[in-house]
Scaffold this active site. Structure first.
Site, PDB file in Angstrom:
ATOM      1  CE  LYS A 233      -4.180  -1.953   1.905  1.00 58.77           C
ATOM      2  NZ  LYS A 233      -3.889  -2.945   2.952  1.00 58.77           N
TER       3      LYS A 233
ATOM      4  CD  GLU B 228       8.041  -6.606   6.738  1.00 58.46           C
ATOM      5  OE1 GLU B 228       7.613  -6.215   5.652  1.00 58.46           O
ATOM      6  OE2 GLU B 228       7.820  -6.018   7.801  1.00 58.46           O
TER       7      GLU B 228
ATOM      8  CG  HIS C 102       8.218 -13.996  -9.923  1.00 61.68           C
ATOM      9  ND1 HIS C 102       8.706 -14.282 -11.178  1.00 61.68           N
ATOM     10  CD2 HIS C 102       6.969 -14.531  -9.865  1.00 61.68           C
ATOM     11  CE1 HIS C 102       7.784 -14.957 -11.847  1.00 61.68           C
ATOM     12  NE2 HIS C 102       6.721 -15.127 -11.078  1.00 61.68           N
TER      13      HIS C 102
HETATM   14  P1  ADP Z   1       0.998  -7.734   4.445  1.00 65.67           P
HETATM   15  O1  ADP Z   1       1.070  -6.495   5.242  1.00 65.67           O
HETATM   16  O2  ADP Z   1      -0.225  -8.566   4.731  1.00 65.67           O
HETATM   17  O3  ADP Z   1       2.260  -8.541   4.534  1.00 65.67           O
HETATM   18  P2  ADP Z   1       1.879  -6.727   1.890  1.00 65.67           P
HETATM   19  O4  ADP Z   1       1.337  -5.464   1.322  1.00 65.67           O
HETATM   20  O5  ADP Z   1       3.257  -6.711   2.485  1.00 65.67           O
HETATM   21  O6  ADP Z   1       0.830  -7.245   2.937  1.00 65.67           O
HETATM   22  O7  ADP Z   1       1.801  -7.814   0.746  1.00 65.67           O
HETATM   23  C1  ADP Z   1       2.307  -9.092   1.001  1.00 65.67           C
HETATM   24  C2  ADP Z   1       1.504 -10.194   0.355  1.00 65.67           C
HETATM   25  O8  ADP Z   1       1.430  -9.989  -1.061  1.00 65.67           O
HETATM   26  C3  ADP Z   1       2.183 -11.548   0.524  1.00 65.67           C
HETATM   27  O9  ADP Z   1       1.772 -12.202   1.713  1.00 65.67           O
HETATM   28  C4  ADP Z   1       1.763 -12.306  -0.722  1.00 65.67           C
HETATM   29  O10 ADP Z   1       0.549 -12.998  -0.483  1.00 65.67           O
HETATM   30  C5  ADP Z   1       1.551 -11.205  -1.762  1.00 65.67           C
HETATM   31  N1  ADP Z   1       2.628 -11.023  -2.748  1.00 65.67           N
HETATM   32  C6  ADP Z   1       2.406 -10.878  -4.080  1.00 65.67           C
HETATM   33  N2  ADP Z   1       3.555 -10.714  -4.749  1.00 65.67           N
HETATM   34  C7  ADP Z   1       4.560 -10.740  -3.826  1.00 65.67           C
HETATM   35  C8  ADP Z   1       5.983 -10.629  -3.922  1.00 65.67           C
HETATM   36  N3  ADP Z   1       6.601 -10.447  -5.105  1.00 65.67           N
HETATM   37  N4  ADP Z   1       6.713 -10.719  -2.781  1.00 65.67           N
HETATM   38  C9  ADP Z   1       6.090 -10.898  -1.596  1.00 65.67           C
HETATM   39  N5  ADP Z   1       4.761 -11.011  -1.445  1.00 65.67           N
HETATM   40  C10 ADP Z   1       3.965 -10.934  -2.539  1.00 65.67           C
HETATM   41  N1  RBF Z   2      11.980  -0.821   7.367  1.00 67.66           N
HETATM   42  C1  RBF Z   2      12.642   0.095   8.102  1.00 67.66           C
HETATM   43  O1  RBF Z   2      12.075   0.679   9.006  1.00 67.66           O
HETATM   44  N2  RBF Z   2      13.967   0.351   7.871  1.00 67.66           N
HETATM   45  C2  RBF Z   2      14.665  -0.260   6.878  1.00 67.66           C
HETATM   46  O2  RBF Z   2      15.854   0.015   6.709  1.00 67.66           O
HETATM   47  C3  RBF Z   2      13.978  -1.222   6.059  1.00 67.66           C
HETATM   48  N3  RBF Z   2      14.607  -1.847   5.032  1.00 67.66           N
HETATM   49  C4  RBF Z   2      13.932  -2.776   4.285  1.00 67.66           C
HETATM   50  C5  RBF Z   2      14.584  -3.426   3.247  1.00 67.66           C
HETATM   51  C6  RBF Z   2      13.931  -4.375   2.480  1.00 67.66           C
HETATM   52  C7  RBF Z   2      14.669  -5.069   1.367  1.00 67.66           C
HETATM   53  C8  RBF Z   2      12.565  -4.674   2.744  1.00 67.66           C
HETATM   54  C9  RBF Z   2      11.827  -5.678   1.915  1.00 67.66           C
HETATM   55  C10 RBF Z   2      11.907  -4.021   3.771  1.00 67.66           C
HETATM   56  C11 RBF Z   2      12.572  -3.079   4.557  1.00 67.66           C
HETATM   57  N4  RBF Z   2      11.932  -2.409   5.605  1.00 67.66           N
HETATM   58  C12 RBF Z   2      12.613  -1.487   6.358  1.00 67.66           C
HETATM   59  C13 RBF Z   2      10.612  -2.855   6.048  1.00 67.66           C
HETATM   60  C14 RBF Z   2       9.473  -2.042   5.578  1.00 67.66           C
HETATM   61  O3  RBF Z   2       9.269  -1.029   6.507  1.00 67.66           O
HETATM   62  C15 RBF Z   2       8.299  -3.015   5.542  1.00 67.66           C
HETATM   63  O4  RBF Z   2       8.442  -3.888   4.464  1.00 67.66           O
HETATM   64  C16 RBF Z   2       6.980  -2.322   5.480  1.00 67.66           C
HETATM   65  O5  RBF Z   2       6.797  -1.660   6.680  1.00 67.66           O
HETATM   66  C17 RBF Z   2       5.853  -3.300   5.258  1.00 67.66           C
HETATM   67  O6  RBF Z   2       5.633  -4.137   6.328  1.00 67.66           O
HETATM   68 MG    MG Z   3       4.190  -7.602   4.343  1.00 62.97          MG
END
Ligand code: ADP
Ligand code: RBF
Ligand code: MG
Length: 156
Positions: free
Chosen positions: A25, A84, A89
């Protein structure tokens, strides 16, 4: 972070659950969150931080490149530790409830705080570019072909 090398590669397996609802989001970068029991069972030597590796969704899935965040997301000040994984992909559908296998292959950086969400996004985009390059190294391709992705083995 030299001493962390000994624990890598680390193979992790567990169920994908609903996370904080802000991955796609507000960032445009979805992250598959592990259920809490998986996070709680991770070895202490695996320090909070940003990592790269390989990931596979479900039994029929393909092993893809990924980068992941382990910790408390300082920008969002989470109360609980999370793991996470952003898989590099494009999936057609969500995969909540699926088993996700991750090989944590290398450390990128520590978790950081940022003064804006745009800076966080830029940092993650840099992590993705770094990940794409690192995983083309021959020793990293070996991890991709590890038996872990073909069997029921794996930590957690
Ligand atoms: P949440 O806050 O529930 O984790 P996200 O906005 O982080 O929601 O979206 C994560 C979800 O999106 C995953 O649980 C999975 O079902 C889906 N998803 C789709 N494509 C991807 C991707 N490339 N990498 C990770 N999650 C993905
Ligand atoms: N969140 C942070 O607060 N600090 C970071 O440095 C940070 N680095 C990230 C790097 C990667 C590759 C990913 C996938 C996430 C990272 N996040 C980080 C987490 C990010 O805040 C989180 O994915 C979102 O809040 C959604 O849960
Ligand atoms: Mg997530």
């Amino acid at each position: 972070m030299q001493n962390m090398k000994s624990i890598l590669p680390l193979y992790v397996k567990g169920k994908v659950v609903k996370g904080f609802g802000r991955g796609s989001k507000s960032l445009g970068i979805p992250t598959a969150n592990y259920e809490q029991s998986v996070v709680d069972k991770l070895p202490d030597q695996l320090k909070a931080g940003i990592y790269f590796g390989w990931a596979k969704v479900g039994n029929q899935g393909v092993v893809e490149k990924c980068c992941l965040s382990l910790g408390w997301n300082p920008y969002f000040k989470n109360q609980v530790k999370s793991m996470e994984t952003h898989i590099i992909h494009n999936y057609q559908e969500d995969f909540y409830g699926s088993i996700l296998k991750v090989c944590v292959a290398g450390h990128i950086r520590d978790e950081q705080n940022f003064s804006s969400i745009d800076e966080l996004k830029i940092a993650i985009e840099n992590d993705i570019q770094f990940t794409l390059k690192e995983l083309d190294k021959p020793e990293m391709l070996e991890y991709k072909n590890n038996n872990f992705f073909m069997t029921e083995n794996g930590f957690a």
